[in-house]
Motif scaffolding. Structure first.
Motif, PDB file in Angstrom:
ATOM      1  N   UNK A  46      79.566 -70.774  68.377  1.00 48.13           N
ATOM      2  CA  UNK A  46      79.062 -69.609  69.103  1.00 48.13           C
ATOM      3  C   UNK A  46      79.768 -69.493  70.441  1.00 48.13           C
ATOM      4  N   UNK A  47      79.783 -68.285  70.964  1.00 45.92           N
ATOM      5  CA  UNK A  47      80.416 -68.035  72.262  1.00 45.92           C
ATOM      6  C   UNK A  47      79.715 -68.811  73.375  1.00 45.92           C
ATOM      7  N   UNK A  48      78.420 -68.944  73.247  1.00 44.15           N
ATOM      8  CA  UNK A  48      77.651 -69.641  74.291  1.00 44.15           C
ATOM      9  C   UNK A  48      78.000 -71.123  74.356  1.00 44.15           C
ATOM     10  N   UNK A  49      78.400 -71.690  73.242  1.00 43.89           N
ATOM     11  CA  UNK A  49      78.716 -73.119  73.220  1.00 43.89           C
ATOM     12  C   UNK A  49      80.124 -73.418  73.725  1.00 43.89           C
ATOM     13  N   UNK A  50      80.940 -72.395  73.934  1.00 45.78           N
ATOM     14  CA  UNK A  50      82.320 -72.570  74.368  1.00 45.78           C
ATOM     15  C   UNK A  50      82.403 -72.820  75.861  1.00 45.78           C
ATOM     16  N   UNK A  51      83.055 -73.890  76.240  1.00 42.81           N
ATOM     17  CA  UNK A  51      83.226 -74.223  77.654  1.00 42.81           C
ATOM     18  C   UNK A  51      84.488 -73.519  78.158  1.00 42.81           C
ATOM     19  N   UNK A  52      84.310 -72.270  78.554  1.00 43.58           N
ATOM     20  CA  UNK A  52      85.442 -71.428  78.938  1.00 43.58           C
ATOM     21  C   UNK A  52      86.140 -71.947  80.184  1.00 43.58           C
ATOM     22  N   UNK A  53      85.377 -72.302  81.188  1.00 42.01           N
ATOM     23  CA  UNK A  53      85.974 -72.750  82.445  1.00 42.01           C
ATOM     24  C   UNK A  53      86.828 -73.996  82.249  1.00 42.01           C
ATOM     25  N   UNK A  54      86.426 -74.842  81.326  1.00 44.51           N
ATOM     26  CA  UNK A  54      87.145 -76.092  81.091  1.00 44.51           C
ATOM     27  C   UNK A  54      88.540 -75.843  80.540  1.00 44.51           C
ATOM     28  N   UNK A  97      93.686 -75.183  82.214  1.00 45.91           N
ATOM     29  CA  UNK A  97      95.043 -75.498  81.740  1.00 45.91           C
ATOM     30  C   UNK A  97      95.844 -74.263  81.363  1.00 45.91           C
ATOM     31  N   UNK A  98      95.268 -73.070  81.536  1.00 40.40           N
ATOM     32  CA  UNK A  98      95.968 -71.835  81.224  1.00 40.40           C
ATOM     33  C   UNK A  98      96.665 -71.274  82.456  1.00 40.40           C
ATOM     34  N   UNK A  99      97.785 -70.624  82.217  1.00 45.11           N
ATOM     35  CA  UNK A  99      98.535 -69.971  83.299  1.00 45.11           C
ATOM     36  C   UNK A  99      98.366 -68.469  83.165  1.00 45.11           C
ATOM     37  N   UNK A 100      97.989 -67.816  84.252  1.00 37.88           N
ATOM     38  CA  UNK A 100      97.809 -66.370  84.245  1.00 37.88           C
ATOM     39  C   UNK A 100      98.836 -65.736  85.177  1.00 37.88           C
ATOM     40  N   UNK A 101      99.982 -65.283  84.653  1.00 33.19           N
ATOM     41  CA  UNK A 101     100.981 -64.617  85.507  1.00 33.19           C
ATOM     42  C   UNK A 101     100.373 -63.382  86.177  1.00 33.19           C
ATOM     43  N   UNK A 102     100.852 -63.096  87.387  1.00 32.72           N
ATOM     44  CA  UNK A 102     100.284 -61.992  88.156  1.00 32.72           C
ATOM     45  C   UNK A 102     100.418 -60.655  87.445  1.00 32.72           C
TER      46      UNK A 102
END
Length: 282
Positions: free
Chosen positions: A249-257, A261-266
């Motif tokens: 489920x979406x609620x069980x996903x630790x998104x912040x964790x 490790x992800x890179x978000x180019x500007x």
């Protein structure tokens, strides 16, 4: 009589036929999933550098080579021969390797040079394609200490000329007519000359090719894609049969964790909160 799960030794009363029994040991992790057809072992084989070879796996896939029970590798591929490929196969293989050195697009002094390098790398023999000229085979023979295997694809190939030039094994690859072609060649060269032939995948076809006079058989194994398909179907069936289903489920996903490790180019971010944009402008 049954076989226990712990051991392959039969349970109950039995006796071993001494002339038929071949002791075999294998580990649970290193079983050979790609087995050569049993019909191949009816062939006489060809003894090369002291090793008797009946089955050759037609592959350059090192994973396939390491997980089959063939007695040698037939490393011929439809590209310009490269020493890096041959070196990798020889280094990774635990069985003799016969390396393709051209004959079509690649020929002449380049093929001779590659053949010599293959010998120095440890190849048991070199394979030349059907278009290879007899003059090149003759010159190659003069510098090599390993056998030259000449490929024959039809009755119209000059196999006698190739033998006279220095080819010491013929590789007969006549498609559905391979057995007939082997029989024709054998009627001319006699019973002593070594012949390798493609056997196809069917036991009957292999038997026919051996009866026609082939000493050894090349076998084309299933691709890793085909093997994976069967494996994945089994995995899916096992997964669907589980009694306990995971809580995806979406609620069980630790998104912040994982976002750490992800890179978000500007240029990939679109600001939708106007208040945030105002603060950024200041």
């Amino acid at each position: 009589m049954s076989i226990s799960k712990k051991s392959k030794r039969p349970t109950g009363d039995f006796h071993v036929i001494k002339d038929k029994y071949i002791p075999e040991i294998e580990s649970s992790l290193r079983k050979k999933p790609i087995l050569m057809p049993k019909a191949i072992y009816k062939a006489s084989g060809i003894r090369i550098q002291g090793t008797r070879i009946k089955s050759l796996v037609f592959s350059t896939d090192i994973a396939v080579i390491r997980n089959c029970n063939a007695q040698a590798v037939f490393a011929v591929y439809p590209f310009t021969p490269q020493l890096a490929i041959v070196q990798t196969i020889i280094a990774g293989s635990s069985i003799p390797v016969f390396a393709g050195v051209g004959g079509g697009t690649t020929s002449g002094s380049r093929s001779i040079s590659i053949a010599l390098q293959c010998e120095l790398l440890g190849a048991y023999g070199v394979v030349v394609n059907a278009p290879m000229k007899n003059e090149v085979i003759e010159e190659m023979y003069s510098v090599l200490d390993i056998p030259i295997i000449a490929t024959i694809v039809s009755k119209h190939d000059d196999f006698i000329g190739k033998i006279n030039a220095g080819a010491r094994i013929l590789n007969v690859s006549g498609g559905k007519n391979t057995a007939e072609l082997v029989r024709y060649i054998r009627s001319i060269v006699g019973n002593e000359f070594p012949i390798i032939a493609t056997g196809g995948g069917e036991e009957e076809q292999i038997n026919e090719t051996i009866k026609a006079g082939a000493n050894s058989i090349t076998y084309t194994p299933p691709s890793t894609g085909t093997l994976f398909k069967a494996m994945m179907e089994d995995y899916r069936a096992t997964s669907d049969a589980k009694d306990v289903k995971p809580s995806n489920s979406r609620d069980a996903l630790n998104i912040e964790e994982f976002q750490r490790d992800l890179v978000f180019p500007s240029d990939s971010i679109e600001y939708i909160n106007m208040e945030l944009e105002k603060k950024r402008d200041k």
